[in-house]
Design an enzyme around this catalytic site. Sequence first.
Site, short mmCIF file in Angstrom:
data_model
loop_
_atom_site.label_atom_id
_atom_site.label_comp_id
_atom_site.label_asym_id
_atom_site.label_seq_id
_atom_site.Cartn_x
_atom_site.Cartn_y
_atom_site.Cartn_z
CD GLU A 87 5.53 3.40 -1.87
OE1 GLU A 87 4.74 2.66 -1.23
OE2 GLU A 87 5.66 4.44 -2.58
NE ARG A 119 1.12 0.74 -3.61
CZ ARG A 119 0.09 1.50 -3.57
NH1 ARG A 119 -0.10 2.24 -4.75
NH2 ARG A 119 -0.28 1.97 -2.25
CG HIS A 176 1.99 3.80 2.87
ND1 HIS A 176 0.92 4.31 3.82
CD2 HIS A 176 1.44 4.18 1.68
CE1 HIS A 176 0.18 5.16 2.98
NE2 HIS A 176 0.44 5.17 2.03
#
Length: 393
Positions: free
Chosen positions: A379, A90, A178
């Site tokens: 995620e 990420r 996000h």
Amino acid sequence: MTIETILVLNAGSSSIKFQLFKGEESVLSGQIDGLGASAWIKGKSAEGATIMDRALSEEEAQNHNTALQVILALLKEFDPNLEVDAIGHRVVHGSSKYSAPVLVTEEVAAELETFNPLAPLHNPHNLAGIAGAKAAFPGKPNVACFDTAFHRTQEFKNEAYAIPTKYYDEGIRRYGMHGQSFHFIAEELHNVAPEVADGKVVVAHLGNGASMCAIENGKSVTTTMGFTPVDGLAMGTRSGLIDPGVIFYLMEEKGMSVKEVANLLNKESGMKGLSGISQDMRDLENSDSPDAKRALDYYDNRIKRELGALVAVMGGLDAIVFTGGIGENSSQTRAGVCKGLEFLGVEIDEEANKARAKEAITISKASSKVKVMAIPTNEEAMIARQTRAICES
């Protein structure tokens, strides 16, 4: 190139979340917290069995590289014959350049460092995770998956600030965050609510960090976060939307430095600042303090206000989805946000809303014109999918 086993890393300032995927299945997950101080690692299998739960030594807790060695040891303990094929990361900010995941080469890594000022509380630690993974898994592909990428479908009118366009061209624009969560929910709707998946949907990712996104036909139309993760909704410790004049006042009249204002808006504001009690929603919901109630009312109202703006931009609404730690678990927040939205066609089933969203649940009545759901986000699963697609292509 066939990719079977993927390690997903989400490196924060003092933490590393990790999840191991074999195919589409998550087989191991965990987290290290407290790096640089009193660090602790917890890891569990997909069945919930504890694999590791202990404090890190001072040497292990020095930095992300040393911490990754602990995660590597956990992986070997879990599966002595384990071979990791790729590592997905990420990365919060990809600037205006990256609208999709990218294989991290030396050139890409150097370019990503130039984005650090756009997300100074996040990107440097994301890049530290990449550097640590390259050292721990030499020769294995590393893929950067950006929180901002999902929002690159926004039009200029939703992305620009009303300042001279030369600054837009230089990269000062509304990026949104996000994206991994919103992308996951957009895809998940095809499985759990196909009747609204291609419609007009507002997704509220509510956690310590929070933002909302208007999604139409599975694409981001506009979002509440802007140039940095400080904008938009009130969060755990972040202020959210604020008049720039307040910042000028704090600097000119109160003598605060840029660093002091940044610390105030990022770490001392939001629910923590409003309540004077805690940034944790559970603490506030369980408190009898009038200040806690006032903070909660503010929180719900800001979400409701942004919801109205997102619906107006899309020109309609077919569904509302709550996700993130608060969105999935706080029935009080969901009820507070939806209260008074009957004019939009929202009718909440109070009994259904009381449930914790361990899997997708519908919390609206069958008669509701707008479908309202709580869907757990993942995620890491989204990052694993993107990592596999990049490597196999």
